[in-house]
Design an enzyme around this catalytic site. Structure first.
Site, PDB file in Angstrom:
ATOM      1  N   ALA A   1       0.865  -1.178   0.000  1.00 57.89           N
ATOM      2  CA  ALA A   1       0.000   0.000   0.000  1.00 57.89           C
ATOM      3  C   ALA A   1       0.902   1.228   0.000  1.00 57.89           C
ATOM      4  CB  ALA A   1      -0.894  -0.016   1.238  1.00 57.89           C
TER       5      ALA A   1
ATOM      6  N   GLY B   1       0.691  -4.980   1.058  1.00 59.30           N
ATOM      7  CA  GLY B   1      -0.507  -5.085   0.228  1.00 59.30           C
ATOM      8  C   GLY B   1      -0.268  -5.848  -1.067  1.00 59.30           C
TER       9      GLY B   1
ATOM     10  N   GLU C   1      -0.575  -9.355  -0.119  1.00 60.83           N
ATOM     11  CA  GLU C   1      -1.993  -9.549   0.221  1.00 60.83           C
ATOM     12  C   GLU C   1      -2.868  -9.638  -1.024  1.00 60.83           C
ATOM     13  OE1 GLU C   1      -1.759  -6.172   2.928  1.00 60.83           O
ATOM     14  OE2 GLU C   1      -2.569  -7.442   4.517  1.00 60.83           O
TER      15      GLU C   1
ATOM     16  N   GLU D   1       4.690  -4.834   7.572  1.00 63.12           N
ATOM     17  CA  GLU D   1       3.895  -3.794   8.246  1.00 63.12           C
ATOM     18  C   GLU D   1       4.341  -3.485   9.667  1.00 63.12           C
ATOM     19  OE1 GLU D   1       2.632  -6.175   6.357  1.00 63.12           O
ATOM     20  OE2 GLU D   1       1.083  -5.364   5.043  1.00 63.12           O
TER      21      GLU D   1
HETATM   22  N1  CO8 Z   1       4.483   3.131  -1.054  1.00 67.96           N
HETATM   23  C1  CO8 Z   1       4.828   4.260  -1.690  1.00 67.96           C
HETATM   24  N2  CO8 Z   1       5.910   4.365  -2.491  1.00 67.96           N
HETATM   25  C2  CO8 Z   1       6.674   3.276  -2.625  1.00 67.96           C
HETATM   26  C3  CO8 Z   1       6.392   2.063  -1.984  1.00 67.96           C
HETATM   27  C4  CO8 Z   1       5.211   2.003  -1.172  1.00 67.96           C
HETATM   28  N3  CO8 Z   1       4.827   0.891  -0.542  1.00 67.96           N
HETATM   29  N4  CO8 Z   1       7.346   1.169  -2.305  1.00 67.96           N
HETATM   30  C5  CO8 Z   1       8.208   1.799  -3.124  1.00 67.96           C
HETATM   31  N5  CO8 Z   1       7.804   3.087  -3.309  1.00 67.96           N
HETATM   32  C6  CO8 Z   1       8.463   4.103  -4.125  1.00 67.96           C
HETATM   33  C7  CO8 Z   1       9.684   4.681  -3.436  1.00 67.96           C
HETATM   34  O1  CO8 Z   1       9.319   5.681  -2.514  1.00 67.96           O
HETATM   35  C8  CO8 Z   1      10.469   5.219  -4.600  1.00 67.96           C
HETATM   36  O2  CO8 Z   1       9.909   6.439  -4.990  1.00 67.96           O
HETATM   37  P1  CO8 Z   1      10.882   7.702  -5.362  1.00 67.96           P
HETATM   38  O3  CO8 Z   1      11.687   7.228  -6.537  1.00 67.96           O
HETATM   39  O4  CO8 Z   1       9.922   8.801  -5.670  1.00 67.96           O
HETATM   40  O5  CO8 Z   1      11.730   7.932  -4.169  1.00 67.96           O
HETATM   41  C9  CO8 Z   1      10.184   4.216  -5.700  1.00 67.96           C
HETATM   42  O6  CO8 Z   1       8.998   3.528  -5.300  1.00 67.96           O
HETATM   43  C10 CO8 Z   1      11.306   3.211  -5.851  1.00 67.96           C
HETATM   44  O7  CO8 Z   1      11.527   2.615  -4.587  1.00 67.96           O
HETATM   45  P2  CO8 Z   1      12.985   2.485  -3.943  1.00 67.96           P
HETATM   46  O8  CO8 Z   1      13.868   3.594  -4.394  1.00 67.96           O
HETATM   47  O9  CO8 Z   1      12.811   2.304  -2.464  1.00 67.96           O
HETATM   48  O10 CO8 Z   1      13.477   1.137  -4.625  1.00 67.96           O
HETATM   49  P3  CO8 Z   1      14.530   0.093  -4.047  1.00 67.96           P
HETATM   50  O11 CO8 Z   1      14.828  -0.857  -5.147  1.00 67.96           O
HETATM   51  O12 CO8 Z   1      15.659   0.764  -3.374  1.00 67.96           O
HETATM   52  O13 CO8 Z   1      13.699  -0.697  -2.895  1.00 67.96           O
HETATM   53  C11 CO8 Z   1      11.797  -1.848  -1.988  1.00 67.96           C
HETATM   54  C12 CO8 Z   1      12.589  -1.493  -3.254  1.00 67.96           C
HETATM   55  C13 CO8 Z   1      12.622  -2.773  -1.100  1.00 67.96           C
HETATM   56  C14 CO8 Z   1      10.513  -2.541  -2.410  1.00 67.96           C
HETATM   57  C15 CO8 Z   1      11.469  -0.545  -1.214  1.00 67.96           C
HETATM   58  O14 CO8 Z   1      10.887   0.395  -2.116  1.00 67.96           O
HETATM   59  C16 CO8 Z   1      10.526  -0.749  -0.081  1.00 67.96           C
HETATM   60  O15 CO8 Z   1      10.915  -1.235   0.964  1.00 67.96           O
HETATM   61  N6  CO8 Z   1       9.244  -0.335  -0.272  1.00 67.96           N
HETATM   62  C17 CO8 Z   1       8.248  -0.426   0.754  1.00 67.96           C
HETATM   63  C18 CO8 Z   1       7.770  -1.835   0.923  1.00 67.96           C
HETATM   64  C19 CO8 Z   1       6.785  -1.932   2.047  1.00 67.96           C
HETATM   65  O16 CO8 Z   1       7.082  -1.695   3.203  1.00 67.96           O
HETATM   66  N7  CO8 Z   1       5.551  -2.309   1.698  1.00 67.96           N
HETATM   67  C20 CO8 Z   1       4.476  -2.461   2.648  1.00 67.96           C
HETATM   68  C21 CO8 Z   1       3.745  -1.198   2.804  1.00 67.96           C
HETATM   69  S1  CO8 Z   1       2.540  -1.299   4.099  1.00 67.96           S
HETATM   70  C22 CO8 Z   1       1.262  -2.133   3.400  1.00 67.96           C
HETATM   71  O17 CO8 Z   1       1.298  -2.564   2.293  1.00 67.96           O
HETATM   72  C23 CO8 Z   1       0.101  -2.311   4.289  1.00 67.96           C
HETATM   73  C24 CO8 Z   1      -1.089  -2.878   3.568  1.00 67.96           C
HETATM   74  C25 CO8 Z   1      -2.307  -2.772   4.378  1.00 67.96           C
HETATM   75  C26 CO8 Z   1      -2.761  -1.358   4.457  1.00 67.96           C
HETATM   76  C27 CO8 Z   1      -3.854  -1.225   5.406  1.00 67.96           C
HETATM   77  C28 CO8 Z   1      -4.332   0.213   5.433  1.00 67.96           C
HETATM   78  C29 CO8 Z   1      -4.886   0.606   6.727  1.00 67.96           C
END
Ligand code: CO8
Length: 263
Positions: A63, A108, A111, A131
């Site tokens: 998400a 997500g 999920e 999360e």
């Molecule tokens: N949300 C928003 N932006 C994201 C997300 C995300 N989940 N994942 C990646 N991005 C964006 C980054 O911010 C980045 O944007 P920008 O270039 O503008 O800075 C772009 O995508 C590329 O990402 P990275 O530079 O971080 O790429 P890397 O190759 O270095 O890393 C990863 C890749 C490991 C996937 C890293 O991006 C990461 O850790 N992302 C987050 C993963 C995460 O924690 N996901 C879980 C989120 S929580 C969730 O899903 C909860 C679901 C239930 C919600 C319930 C609501 C109440």
């Protein structure tokens, strides 16, 4: 649509989450477009759906953390419901949905793949529920579907530790059915979808409903669900043609040409 593309390939629909600059993260707009895309699928012309992500790096990286970062308790709950409603729509979609997981499937992303009927992935796929590291619980069904798919112990380990797993481990624990190279993933997904689409459509739909509904109740009630859906197949063109072909011993006739009949 800004973030979702839909392609019809014969009887197979291909839904692609296309927000590559954010690794296909799910914000409200993506969820709304996803719901509208599934609502618009022509169920008379489509027998299986493939869900995938754009690019070679990510299926869905979760998400949208930016969007979630300022939510109040009530807004967080509402956002969770929004995702859950869309994922439940996919889970209960009348025809099978195959997740072709082409990279990160985190939060997500993991999920949404679990709301699909079948998961296959590329060898660069990474799965996880990160999360708790972000100060929240999985909120799009992760605490429920992961335990049902891989067992309570492994689900608790993944969710409490927030440790990601690679494709081979996902295969080992039964989170995915098969692992392919990146190049092979979509052809494999299409081949599987085409195979499903060759079979009697009413029977396939009824199998999905029987498995889904039966898994929620005890065995006595589950068997009754199966009986009703089994009975529902009879008198259909699919059943008459399918059994007729067998009895005629005509190997050339294929179920895929039978007309769709709802009752
Ligand atoms: N949300 C928003 N932006 C994201 C997300 C995300 N989940 N994942 C990646 N991005 C964006 C980054 O911010 C980045 O944007 P920008 O270039 O503008 O800075 C772009 O995508 C590329 O990402 P990275 O530079 O971080 O790429 P890397 O190759 O270095 O890393 C990863 C890749 C490991 C996937 C890293 O991006 C990461 O850790 N992302 C987050 C993963 C995460 O924690 N996901 C879980 C989120 S929580 C969730 O899903 C909860 C679901 C239930 C919600 C319930 C609501 C109440």
């Amino acid at each position: 649509m800004e973030f979702i593309t839909y392609e019809q390939d014969g009887y197979v629909g291909i839904v692609t989450i296309n927000r590559e600059r954010a690794l296909n993260a799910l914000n409200s707009q993506v969820l709304e477009e996803l719901e509208a895309t599934f609502d618009a699928i022509d169920l008379d012309a489509t027998r299986a759906v493939i869900l995938t992500g754009a690019g070679e790096k990510s299926f869905v990286a979760g998400a949208d953390i930016g969007e979630m970062s300022t939510l109040s308790k009530a807004e967080g709950e509402a956002f969770g419901k929004k995702g859950n409603d869309v994922f439940r729509k996919i889970e209960t979609f009348p025809i099978p949905v195959i997740a072709a997981i082409n990279g990160f499937a985190l939060g997500g992303g993991c999920e949404i793949s679990m709301s699909c009927d079948i998961r296959i992935c590329s060898d660069n796929a990474v799965f996880g529920q990160p999360e708790v590291g972000l100060g929240i619980t999985p909120g799009f069904g992760g605490t429920q579907r992961l335990a049902r798919l891989v067992g309570e112990g492994m689900a608790k380990q993944m969710i409490y530790s927030a440790i990601n797993i690679k494709a081979d481990e996902a295969l080992r624990i039964g989170l995915v059915n098969a692992v392919y190279t990146q190049e092979e993933l979509m052809p494999a997904a299409k081949k599987l979808a085409a195979k499903i689409a060759q079979n009697a459509p009413i029977a396939v739909r009824n199998c999905k409903k029987a498995i889904n509904d039966g898994m929620q109740v005890d065995m006595d009630a589950a068997i009754v669900i199966e009986e009703k859906l089994f009975g529902d197949c009879f008198e259909t063109e699919d059943q008459k043609a399918g059994m007729g072909n067998f009895l005629e011993k005509d190997k050339e006739k294929k179920l895929k040409v039978v007309p769709f009949q709802n009752k």
